[in-house]
Scaffold this active site. Structure first.
Site, short mmCIF file in Angstrom:
data_model
loop_
_atom_site.label_atom_id
_atom_site.label_comp_id
_atom_site.label_asym_id
_atom_site.label_seq_id
_atom_site.Cartn_x
_atom_site.Cartn_y
_atom_site.Cartn_z
N ASN A 173 -32.28 3.31 13.71
CA ASN A 173 -31.18 3.87 12.91
C ASN A 173 -30.43 5.00 13.61
O ASN A 173 -29.26 5.22 13.32
CB ASN A 173 -31.72 4.41 11.58
N SER A 204 -25.02 5.89 5.99
CA SER A 204 -25.52 5.64 4.63
C SER A 204 -25.21 6.85 3.77
O SER A 204 -25.17 7.99 4.26
CB SER A 204 -27.03 5.42 4.68
#
Lengths: 320, 320
Positions: A173, A204
């Site tokens: 990520n 996100s």
């Protein structure tokens, strides 16, 4: 665990109670066509009117303001993933020249499906694991630039959600996004005579405010978000623009079931999914809208079917 | 590079122009002694008055509200580092029972110096590299808990600043903090019958707003900050409190010279240091103040000699 909806006791369902909670999309800030955007748009139109449309190259087009997808070369890391695949479908509809999909697993039938949506688009696949060392990412970029000569947009979309896997979460990520971006820079960096480019990083909403039951995942997304904001501020030096795509809870296999850190909340997926979510299709449509806006430094929130620009709070200033 | 101070042309110095920019420390929010804190304080006093002072154990003391250092057992990761060493000096002055310093390099003379400041404190050293695998951190915790039986506070302070080293920056500044915390949890987690504990993570103001010339460093600190905020929200489940210590630019060897990402700004250190900074001693004194406040979820900004609590902006809510 506060405010668990009553329906959770009876399974996951949607009631008018939740639907009424959805923000109105009319709340989203509108682009001011009377300002700078309108000027760019008008310049673009006047330039285009002077150019022979049969001209095959990009000279006569306003690359950034007009369309960030049509006739472009795009690299999409994890373009076959949960949000990725529906976004790839939307992207091919907008007619890029080449869509290079980098993903861990080859799915030939999915590549064929994308080709079938718009046969004018050249959809190319290369296997790629973002946790590979930087030199491997650099090799792959060399291959892609050797083939296409130029790339206009890099989308970094690789992500995992499993707080039992601390190292891997961080590697995919966060480090993966940094390394893939670092690998493309020599081809784009204006200090090396490069033409610039655009990076769209899928971060996100958990980078804004965590799902604290998955603190490692959330923190890795906060890192990707911070990195993207920095990239955008480096544009005057590098010529490379950047913006972040921050989806809210989206119905993908990623969120169906996942591990919380030290099992602090074994039901975290069910609890989350008891609240309103969005579909990957809704998210994909707003993703493509954001790509077309092509706004350097934008922090796009794609939640509950809406697209909204976030203004980051300033708590400190480096002054430099 | 905007707003480069004029003095930079003539070398690094401090003028009244910069001094006048310093925020007043009176702007810092004060603790409300009429509220909950006052209640805890009074309870603490009434309990203490009933306890024989010769009682050697902690039964009669209000552990959290009274003093988070005196008679405590503290683990300080990187307690010999730039900010670390001056903080260790301040900590021993406040009289912990044991100060366990974990650092990469042993510096026996520095350990001796700490012992000399307060001979009542047991200063212990173990070599520790936070980039070690989680199982190694777990082994070390086993050794420490075997010796001390209980630990009250873990300070995670390991950090590097070098955006040429992407993987290592992430491993030290982010993964190291997560792994060390994860390793101590089995001894503290109330779900396992543990007594709880406190984690103080040294993050950075660059986790609020980046030094964009070091995007990887800044992002790793944004990650550590987000992780700490999540830890604090998990307190009802784990019994473990957490807060972040976010120093501004502090005159350590770390910031004397460091690499920017892809050399986007070769003079980044000089540019930064041309603006007001704080000393490690100023930072250390506020660090100890923050430890003594022991406020779960606090986001402490330690900049320019001041201590201030930051309120994080809510852009999204998981609802769970």
């Amino acid at each position: 665990m506060k405010n668990i909806p009553v329906v959770f006791k009876h399974g996951v369902s949607y009631t008018t109670r939740f639907v009424s909670k959805l923000p109105r999309c009319t709340d989203i800030p509108r682009i001011d066509h009377k300002g700078k955007d309108a000027l760019v748009w008008n310049l673009s139109l006047s330039r285009r009117s002077k150019v022979d449309k049969s001209d095959g190259d990009d000279k006569g087009k306003d690359k950034c303001a007009k369309d960030a997808i049509a006739d472009r070369n795009i690299i999409f890391v994890a373009g076959l993933g949960g949000i990725g695949l529906d976004t790839s479908r939307e992207i091919v509809k907008s007619g890029p020249k080449n869509l290079v999909i980098l993903d861990r697993l080859k799915k030939p039938e999915t590549i064929d499906e994308l080709k079938a949506i718009n046969p004018d688009v050249n959809v190319i696949f290369y296997p790629y694991d973002v946790t590979a060392p930087l030199k491997d990412s650099a090799k792959l970029m060399k291959k892609i630039f050797g083939k296409l000569k130029k790339v206009d947009l890099l989308i970094n979309g690789a992500g995992i959600l499993d707080d039992h896997q601390i190292e891997r979460t961080i590697a995919v990520n966060f480090t993966g996004t940094v390394n893939t971006t670092t690998a493309i820079m020599p081809y784009w960096d204006k200090r090396k005579g490069g033409p610039g480019g655009v990076v769209a990083n899928i971060c996100s909403v958990t980078g804004f405010n965590a799902i604290y039951q998955v603190p490692v995942y959330s923190a890795s997304k906060a890192a990707a978000l911070s990195y993207t904001m920095s990239l955008a501020k480096l544009t005057p030096i590098t010529g490379v623009k950047a913006y972040s795509i921050n989806p809210g809870i989206t119905k993908t296999t990623l969120v169906n079931k996942f591990n919380s850190w030290l099992d602090v909340e074994p039901c975290v997926a069910q609890l989350l999914l008891a609240y309103p979510t969005q579909t990957t299709k809704q998210c994909a449509k707003n993703f493509v809208k954001a790509i077309k806006k092509n706004k350097n430094g934008a922090i796009w929130k794609l939640d509950l079917g809406c697209l909204e620009a976030i203004k980051w709070t300033k708590h400190w200033d480096s002054h430099i």
